[in-house]
Structure formats: C-alpha cells, structure tokens
Motif scaffolding. Structure first.
Motif, PDB file in Angstrom:
ATOM      1  N   LEU A  29     -15.242   3.038  -9.472  1.00 57.29           N
ATOM      2  CA  LEU A  29     -15.726   2.511  -8.203  1.00 57.29           C
ATOM      3  C   LEU A  29     -15.713   0.988  -8.201  1.00 57.29           C
ATOM      4  N   SER A  30     -15.716   0.389  -9.380  1.00 62.02           N
ATOM      5  CA  SER A  30     -15.696  -1.059  -9.493  1.00 62.02           C
ATOM      6  C   SER A  30     -14.302  -1.651  -9.367  1.00 62.02           C
ATOM      7  N   THR A  31     -13.274  -0.801  -9.327  1.00 65.03           N
ATOM      8  CA  THR A  31     -11.910  -1.302  -9.273  1.00 65.03           C
ATOM      9  C   THR A  31     -11.547  -1.766  -7.872  1.00 65.03           C
ATOM     10  N   ARG A  32     -10.640  -2.711  -7.826  1.00 67.45           N
ATOM     11  CA  ARG A  32     -10.043  -3.108  -6.564  1.00 67.45           C
ATOM     12  C   ARG A  32      -8.966  -2.103  -6.164  1.00 67.45           C
ATOM     13  N   VAL A  33      -8.173  -1.718  -7.155  1.00 68.28           N
ATOM     14  CA  VAL A  33      -7.104  -0.770  -6.929  1.00 68.28           C
ATOM     15  C   VAL A  33      -6.744  -0.116  -8.262  1.00 68.28           C
ATOM     16  N   MET A  34      -6.352   1.131  -8.208  1.00 66.95           N
ATOM     17  CA  MET A  34      -5.791   1.806  -9.360  1.00 66.95           C
ATOM     18  C   MET A  34      -4.422   2.333  -8.969  1.00 66.95           C
ATOM     19  N   GLY A  35      -3.584   2.498  -9.961  1.00 67.79           N
ATOM     20  CA  GLY A  35      -2.242   2.916  -9.635  1.00 67.79           C
ATOM     21  C   GLY A  35      -1.491   3.528 -10.789  1.00 67.79           C
ATOM     22  N   TRP A  36      -0.282   3.907 -10.473  1.00 67.45           N
ATOM     23  CA  TRP A  36       0.646   4.458 -11.435  1.00 67.45           C
ATOM     24  C   TRP A  36       1.960   3.693 -11.370  1.00 67.45           C
ATOM     25  N   TYR A  37       2.450   3.308 -12.522  1.00 72.27           N
ATOM     26  CA  TYR A  37       3.782   2.761 -12.691  1.00 72.27           C
ATOM     27  C   TYR A  37       4.599   3.727 -13.531  1.00 72.27           C
ATOM     28  N   GLN A  39       8.392   3.785 -16.059  1.00 75.33           N
ATOM     29  CA  GLN A  39       9.496   3.060 -16.643  1.00 75.33           C
ATOM     30  C   GLN A  39      10.452   4.034 -17.310  1.00 75.33           C
ATOM     31  N   ALA A  40      11.662   4.044 -16.819  1.00 75.76           N
ATOM     32  CA  ALA A  40      12.713   4.843 -17.410  1.00 75.76           C
ATOM     33  C   ALA A  40      13.437   4.009 -18.454  1.00 75.76           C
ATOM     34  N   PRO A  41      14.075   4.649 -19.426  1.00 73.73           N
ATOM     35  CA  PRO A  41      14.801   3.896 -20.446  1.00 73.73           C
ATOM     36  C   PRO A  41      15.828   2.954 -19.842  1.00 73.73           C
ATOM     37  N   GLY A  42      15.796   1.707 -20.286  1.00 74.03           N
ATOM     38  CA  GLY A  42      16.746   0.718 -19.811  1.00 74.03           C
ATOM     39  C   GLY A  42      16.437   0.132 -18.456  1.00 74.03           C
ATOM     40  N   LYS A  43      15.330   0.514 -17.863  1.00 73.39           N
ATOM     41  CA  LYS A  43      14.974   0.020 -16.547  1.00 73.39           C
ATOM     42  C   LYS A  43      13.626  -0.694 -16.583  1.00 73.39           C
ATOM     43  N   GLN A  44      13.399  -1.520 -15.579  1.00 71.06           N
ATOM     44  CA  GLN A  44      12.113  -2.182 -15.433  1.00 71.06           C
ATOM     45  C   GLN A  44      11.063  -1.198 -14.945  1.00 71.06           C
ATOM     46  N   ARG A  45       9.819  -1.526 -15.247  1.00 69.33           N
ATOM     47  CA  ARG A  45       8.740  -0.742 -14.690  1.00 69.33           C
ATOM     48  C   ARG A  45       8.714  -0.884 -13.177  1.00 69.33           C
ATOM     49  N   GLU A  46       8.435   0.209 -12.521  1.00 74.10           N
ATOM     50  CA  GLU A  46       8.332   0.187 -11.079  1.00 74.10           C
ATOM     51  C   GLU A  46       7.021   0.810 -10.640  1.00 74.10           C
ATOM     52  N   LEU A  47       6.516   0.296  -9.558  1.00 74.56           N
ATOM     53  CA  LEU A  47       5.282   0.822  -8.998  1.00 74.56           C
ATOM     54  C   LEU A  47       5.559   2.144  -8.315  1.00 74.56           C
ATOM     55  N   GLY A  55     -10.012   4.330  -1.068  1.00 81.40           N
ATOM     56  CA  GLY A  55      -9.263   5.569  -1.003  1.00 81.40           C
ATOM     57  C   GLY A  55      -7.959   5.495  -0.251  1.00 81.40           C
ATOM     58  N   SER A  56      -7.502   4.295   0.076  1.00 78.12           N
ATOM     59  CA  SER A  56      -6.255   4.143   0.808  1.00 78.12           C
ATOM     60  C   SER A  56      -5.073   4.184  -0.153  1.00 78.12           C
ATOM     61  N   PRO A  57      -4.145   5.130   0.025  1.00 78.62           N
ATOM     62  CA  PRO A  57      -3.009   5.241  -0.883  1.00 78.62           C
ATOM     63  C   PRO A  57      -1.767   4.523  -0.364  1.00 78.62           C
ATOM     64  N   ASN A  58      -0.927   4.123  -1.284  1.00 73.41           N
ATOM     65  CA  ASN A  58       0.393   3.604  -0.972  1.00 73.41           C
ATOM     66  C   ASN A  58       1.380   4.176  -1.973  1.00 73.41           C
ATOM     67  N   TYR A  59       2.614   4.366  -1.510  1.00 71.05           N
ATOM     68  CA  TYR A  59       3.621   4.999  -2.335  1.00 71.05           C
ATOM     69  C   TYR A  59       4.936   4.262  -2.271  1.00 71.05           C
ATOM     70  N   ALA A  60       5.657   4.307  -3.377  1.00 71.31           N
ATOM     71  CA  ALA A  60       7.029   3.862  -3.354  1.00 71.31           C
ATOM     72  C   ALA A  60       7.840   4.788  -2.462  1.00 71.31           C
ATOM     73  N   ASP A  61       8.850   4.230  -1.812  1.00 65.92           N
ATOM     74  CA  ASP A  61       9.664   5.038  -0.911  1.00 65.92           C
ATOM     75  C   ASP A  61      10.286   6.239  -1.620  1.00 65.92           C
ATOM     76  N   SER A  62      10.597   6.072  -2.887  1.00 71.58           N
ATOM     77  CA  SER A  62      11.280   7.119  -3.624  1.00 71.58           C
ATOM     78  C   SER A  62      10.415   8.354  -3.866  1.00 71.58           C
ATOM     79  N   VAL A  63       9.102   8.217  -3.723  1.00 71.74           N
ATOM     80  CA  VAL A  63       8.217   9.346  -4.003  1.00 71.74           C
ATOM     81  C   VAL A  63       7.415   9.785  -2.791  1.00 71.74           C
ATOM     82  N   LYS A  64       7.551   9.098  -1.677  1.00 73.05           N
ATOM     83  CA  LYS A  64       6.811   9.473  -0.483  1.00 73.05           C
ATOM     84  C   LYS A  64       7.130  10.905  -0.074  1.00 73.05           C
ATOM     85  N   GLY A  65       6.089  11.628   0.234  1.00 72.03           N
ATOM     86  CA  GLY A  65       6.250  13.016   0.620  1.00 72.03           C
ATOM     87  C   GLY A  65       6.281  13.982  -0.534  1.00 72.03           C
ATOM     88  N   ARG A  66       6.406  13.473  -1.750  1.00 70.63           N
ATOM     89  CA  ARG A  66       6.461  14.330  -2.930  1.00 70.63           C
ATOM     90  C   ARG A  66       5.275  14.123  -3.860  1.00 70.63           C
TER      91      ARG A  66
END
Length: 116
Positions: A29-37, A39-47, A55-66
């Motif tokens: 409850l003390s957090t400003r935001v929590m999230g998930w990143y 990282q695939a091999p050879g790639k940068q970490r992505e949000l 309780g407001s969520p945001n999603y990367a376009d690649s995972v929206k709806g899933r």
C-alpha cells in the motif's frame, strides 16, 4: 531493503496460461506503483504491466487483452495473470516495486517458457 520474491513461472504450451506472483516484504500500500518487466535472451528488459497504488493498470501493447495485473494488499502480493501465451512471451519476468523517495526494487526473476 525491500525483498520481492517471484513465483509461478514454468514451461507451458502456446495458448496456455500462467499466473505469476510477487510477494513483497513491505506493505505494498506504500508503493507508488508496482509492475512486471521481462527480458528475453539477447534483448533489453521491457515493461509488461504496472499497477498503481490506486489500482489503475497499464499494459504493454504486446500483452493487452491477454495479461492482467492485480494486487492483494492484505497479502502484499502482486499478480500477473498471463493467458493465451505465445512463444514470444518467453522471458525472465521480474517484479518491481516503486516506493516514494526510494529506489525501485527488483525481484530475482522467474522464468517463463512458452513452447510452440
């Protein structure tokens, strides 16, 4: 220091589902935001997804709806429900927690492998 422990990763077939959990050692409850990143091999970490203290969520376009991010404040746990998984979702998934006036904390990561 805040400890974040991810669990729930594993090997699944394409089209399957997994639910990742992130247990925090401090009150989320003390957090400003929590999230998930991720990282695939050879790639940068992505949000992948974030959720605010309100309780407001945001999603990367690649995972929206899933994927769906949620939090259980009483359990100090954040979840990432992953449905309709694709091979391109294969990565190490990291939980993050942002506290006001503090650094971002990272979990150790949990491997998600989606086979075709």
């Amino acid at each position: 220091q805040v400890q974040l422990v991810e669990s729930g990763g594993g090997l699944v077939q394409a089209g399957g589902s997994l639910r990742l959990s992130c247990a925090a050692s401090r009150n989320i409850l003390s957090t400003r935001v929590m999230g998930w990143y991720r990282q695939a091999p050879g790639k940068q970490r992505e949000l992948v997804a974030t959720i605010t203290s309100g309780g407001s969520p945001n999603y990367a376009d690649s995972v929206k709806g899933r994927f769906a991010i949620s939090r259980d404040n009483s359990a100090n746990t954040v979840y990432l429900q992953m449905n309709s998984l694709k091979p391109e979702d294969t990565a190490v998934y990291y939980c993050t927690a942002d506290y006001p006036l503090r650094n971002r904390y990272w979990g150790q990561g949990t491997q998600v492998t989606v086979s075709s």
